[in-house]
Scaffold this motif. Structure first.
Motif, PDB file in Angstrom:
ATOM      1  N   ASP A 190       0.820  -1.296   0.061  1.00  0.00           N
ATOM      2  CA  ASP A 190      -0.018   0.034   0.133  1.00  0.00           C
ATOM      3  C   ASP A 190       0.823   1.221   0.150  1.00  0.00           C
ATOM      4  N   ALA A 191       1.881   1.394   0.561  1.00  0.00           N
ATOM      5  CA  ALA A 191       2.762   2.515   0.583  1.00  0.00           C
ATOM      6  C   ALA A 191       3.149   2.666  -0.927  1.00  0.00           C
ATOM      7  N   ALA A 192       3.375   1.525  -1.570  1.00  0.00           N
ATOM      8  CA  ALA A 192       4.141   1.723  -3.207  1.00  0.00           C
ATOM      9  C   ALA A 192       2.959   2.223  -3.881  1.00  0.00           C
ATOM     10  N   LYS A 193       1.769   1.990  -3.592  1.00  0.00           N
ATOM     11  CA  LYS A 193       0.738   2.623  -4.622  1.00  0.00           C
ATOM     12  C   LYS A 193       0.739   4.095  -4.547  1.00  0.00           C
ATOM     13  N   THR A 194       0.909   4.773  -3.376  1.00  0.00           N
ATOM     14  CA  THR A 194       0.735   6.127  -3.264  1.00  0.00           C
ATOM     15  C   THR A 194       2.195   6.716  -3.970  1.00  0.00           C
ATOM     16  N   MET A 195       3.444   5.830  -3.785  1.00  0.00           N
ATOM     17  CA  MET A 195       4.472   6.131  -4.318  1.00  0.00           C
ATOM     18  C   MET A 195       4.401   6.417  -5.757  1.00  0.00           C
ATOM     19  N   GLY A 196       3.678   5.411  -6.380  1.00  0.00           N
ATOM     20  CA  GLY A 196       3.475   5.546  -7.709  1.00  0.00           C
ATOM     21  C   GLY A 196       2.829   6.654  -8.144  1.00  0.00           C
ATOM     22  N   VAL A 197       1.715   7.298  -7.590  1.00  0.00           N
ATOM     23  CA  VAL A 197       0.857   8.293  -7.699  1.00  0.00           C
ATOM     24  C   VAL A 197       1.965   9.644  -7.673  1.00  0.00           C
ATOM     25  N   VAL A 198       2.650   9.647  -6.419  1.00  0.00           N
ATOM     26  CA  VAL A 198       3.565  10.909  -6.400  1.00  0.00           C
ATOM     27  C   VAL A 198       4.557  11.015  -7.590  1.00  0.00           C
ATOM     28  N   VAL A 199       5.160   9.585  -7.968  1.00  0.00           N
ATOM     29  CA  VAL A 199       6.119   9.828  -9.113  1.00  0.00           C
ATOM     30  C   VAL A 199       5.352  10.394 -10.136  1.00  0.00           C
ATOM     31  N   MET A 200       4.232  10.009 -10.470  1.00  0.00           N
ATOM     32  CA  MET A 200       3.318  10.324 -11.668  1.00  0.00           C
ATOM     33  C   MET A 200       3.296  11.829 -11.558  1.00  0.00           C
ATOM     34  N   ALA A 201       3.078  12.300 -10.296  1.00  0.00           N
ATOM     35  CA  ALA A 201       2.934  13.661 -10.248  1.00  0.00           C
ATOM     36  C   ALA A 201       4.266  14.543 -10.658  1.00  0.00           C
ATOM     37  N   LEU A 202       5.540  14.120  -9.972  1.00  0.00           N
ATOM     38  CA  LEU A 202       6.850  14.520 -10.437  1.00  0.00           C
ATOM     39  C   LEU A 202       6.811  14.617 -11.685  1.00  0.00           C
ATOM     40  N   THR A 203       6.259  13.446 -12.483  1.00  0.00           N
ATOM     41  CA  THR A 203       6.663  13.311 -13.963  1.00  0.00           C
ATOM     42  C   THR A 203       5.926  14.372 -14.720  1.00  0.00           C
ATOM     43  N   ILE A 204       4.803  14.494 -14.271  1.00  0.00           N
ATOM     44  CA  ILE A 204       3.982  15.680 -14.993  1.00  0.00           C
ATOM     45  C   ILE A 204       4.715  17.114 -14.786  1.00  0.00           C
ATOM     46  N   ALA A 205       5.053  17.079 -13.485  1.00  0.00           N
ATOM     47  CA  ALA A 205       5.747  18.520 -13.209  1.00  0.00           C
ATOM     48  C   ALA A 205       7.125  18.602 -13.883  1.00  0.00           C
ATOM     49  N   GLY A 206       7.432  17.615 -14.714  1.00  0.00           N
ATOM     50  CA  GLY A 206       8.958  17.882 -15.060  1.00  0.00           C
ATOM     51  C   GLY A 206      10.098  17.648 -14.271  1.00  0.00           C
ATOM     52  N   HIS A 207       9.917  17.201 -13.111  1.00  0.00           N
ATOM     53  CA  HIS A 207      11.176  16.904 -12.037  1.00  0.00           C
ATOM     54  C   HIS A 207      11.697  15.493 -12.107  1.00  0.00           C
ATOM     55  N   GLN A 208      11.135  14.671 -13.049  1.00  0.00           N
ATOM     56  CA  GLN A 208      11.936  13.304 -13.513  1.00  0.00           C
ATOM     57  C   GLN A 208      11.290  12.646 -14.749  1.00  0.00           C
ATOM     58  N   ASP A 209      11.962  11.823 -15.257  1.00  0.00           N
ATOM     59  CA  ASP A 209      11.327  11.394 -16.372  1.00  0.00           C
ATOM     60  C   ASP A 209      11.526   9.668 -16.497  1.00  0.00           C
ATOM     61  N   ASP A 210      11.411   9.236 -15.480  1.00  0.00           N
ATOM     62  CA  ASP A 210      11.541   7.873 -15.465  1.00  0.00           C
ATOM     63  C   ASP A 210      10.697   7.221 -14.077  1.00  0.00           C
ATOM     64  N   ALA A 211      10.467   5.873 -13.861  1.00  0.00           N
ATOM     65  CA  ALA A 211       9.628   5.637 -12.926  1.00  0.00           C
ATOM     66  C   ALA A 211      10.404   5.249 -11.502  1.00  0.00           C
ATOM     67  N   SER A 212      11.684   5.796 -11.488  1.00  0.00           N
ATOM     68  CA  SER A 212      12.466   5.630 -10.036  1.00  0.00           C
ATOM     69  C   SER A 212      11.886   6.409  -9.138  1.00  0.00           C
ATOM     70  N   ILE A 213      11.921   5.702  -7.878  1.00  0.00           N
ATOM     71  CA  ILE A 213      11.329   6.675  -6.664  1.00  0.00           C
ATOM     72  C   ILE A 213      12.373   7.075  -5.918  1.00  0.00           C
ATOM     73  N   PRO A 214      12.157   8.703  -5.503  1.00  0.00           N
ATOM     74  CA  PRO A 214      13.397   9.167  -4.739  1.00  0.00           C
ATOM     75  C   PRO A 214      13.205   8.918  -3.427  1.00  0.00           C
ATOM     76  N   LEU A 215      14.149   8.921  -2.705  1.00  0.00           N
ATOM     77  CA  LEU A 215      14.036   8.495  -1.232  1.00  0.00           C
ATOM     78  C   LEU A 215      13.111   9.293  -0.325  1.00  0.00           C
ATOM     79  N   TRP A 216      13.031  10.810  -0.866  1.00  0.00           N
ATOM     80  CA  TRP A 216      12.142  11.540   0.183  1.00  0.00           C
ATOM     81  C   TRP A 216      10.620  10.963  -0.267  1.00  0.00           C
ATOM     82  N   VAL A 217      10.391  10.682  -1.379  1.00  0.00           N
ATOM     83  CA  VAL A 217       8.966  10.015  -1.489  1.00  0.00           C
ATOM     84  C   VAL A 217       8.794   8.613  -0.676  1.00  0.00           C
ATOM     85  N   LYS A 218       9.834   7.510  -0.597  1.00  0.00           N
ATOM     86  CA  LYS A 218       9.589   6.611   0.139  1.00  0.00           C
ATOM     87  C   LYS A 218       9.272   6.909   1.635  1.00  0.00           C
ATOM     88  N   LEU A 219      10.297   7.820   1.987  1.00  0.00           N
ATOM     89  CA  LEU A 219      10.166   8.395   3.563  1.00  0.00           C
ATOM     90  C   LEU A 219       8.842   8.766   3.885  1.00  0.00           C
TER      91      LEU A 219
END
Length: 331
Positions: A190-219
């Protein structure tokens, strides 16, 4: 890209994770508390810690959520689609929590994503929804029911000559381990599901262009899930722990072990975001049915399963309405 929309969306995603935690805390500990293997506060603390650890145990589910459910939208328009999806999921979580119904936070999120995407004119990856959401939604409870029954049957046979009181004490101790395994699997899923949404938001905002999960997002996601878990969802805990069936420690151990095993297999074997609620509820039914089939309160079970099937469409409708309001107000 408006930074404000990114910040708001990430904040709402973390809010969803918190509701996910207190909504689903019963999944990990209801059986242990109901059999008196653990005190409620000790169980909640253990579950919160194991959720935190589980959030760092794998990223396959997060990648499925960020890339496999809906097309990645663009610009502020896309960010508000994610926002609407999350609000729809949170609304359904709160409604089902109020009525003590153990529905799936995961499927509320997926329903919200699909409903907001359709309302916003974004493509839904239907084969991903069917393969990674719908099929596991149907298969995992069936597997949980059958395996829970078989595991409990095996326990009854193996301990058929054991002293009943000594066996009960032993399984109460064993439940500490099985509940911890269940909580670890909950964090992994379940934590991973929200991580995926946050990664999608970061991708939309142009802060990253891959599916890697930043440490701060995991934390951040792990911490919010753990805090929500420690807050505890007592209404749902009563449903899982008492209303379906009066559990004994061996049955609780069988149900938790079954559910944890299925979650690990889904996460590592298929990267499939399954519902912890569906799996533990069906495993409880399966383990409980070994007493006698009528020992399970099937009327309660029927209401729970009905809630499972309406979760995705209900969250989708709420998300679509929220998107319409947001679109009118901000775009």
């Amino acid at each position: 890209m408006d930074t404000f929309s990114l910040v708001v969306t990430v904040a709402v995603a973390l809010g969803f994770t918190y509701t996910n935690g207190f909504h689903d805390s019963a999944n990990a500990i209801a059986t242990s508390v109901s059999t008196r293997a653990l005190t409620p506060r000790a169980a909640l603390l253990m579950a919160a810690v194991m959720n935190l650890i589980g959030a760092f145990a794998g990223s396959g589910v997060a990648k499925t959520v960020s890339k496999g459910i809906i097309e990645t939208p663009h610009g502020d328009h896309g960010m508000w689609i994610l926002f609407s999806a999350l609000v729809g999921a949170i609304a359904w979580n709160l409604i089902t929590w109020y009525f003590g119904l153990p529905s799936s936070s995961s499927h509320a999120l997926f329903g919200g994503m699909v409903g907001a995407a359709l309302a916003g004119g974004i493509g839904v990856i239907w084969h991903g929804v069917i393969e990674k959401v719908v099929i596991p939604m149907v298969v995992s409870p069936v597997v949980g029911l059958i395996v829970g029954y078989l595991v409990m049957t095996a326990i009854m046979w193996l301990f058929r000559r054991a002293n009943p009181h000594r066996a009960q004490r032993g399984f109460r101790i064993a439940q500490t381990v099985s509940a911890a395994a269940m909580a670890l699997g909950h964090g992994l899923q379940d934590a991973a599901k929200t991580m995926g949404v946050v990664v999608m938001a970061l991708t939309i905002a142009g802060h990253q262009d891959d599916a890697s999960i930043p440490l701060w997002v995991k934390l951040a996601c792990a911490t919010m899930l753990s805090l929500g878990t420690y807050a505890g969802g007592w209404r749902i805990m009563r449903t899982l722990g008492r209303r379906i069936i009066e559990l004994q420690p061996p049955q609780g151990f069988a149900a938790e072990s079954t559910a944890a095993s299925i979650m690990y297999a889904a996460s590592y074997g298929f990267s499939a975001p399954i519902s912890t609620t569906h799996v533990i509820t069906s495993a409880i039914m399966g383990a409980g049915a070994t007493k006698r089939v009528k020992a399970v309160r099937w009327g309660v079970a029927k209401n729970i399963v009905t809630g499972w099937f309406i979760t995705m469409p209900a969250a989708a409708v709420v998300a679509a309405v929220v998107y319409a309001v947001v679109h009118f107000a901000f775009e």
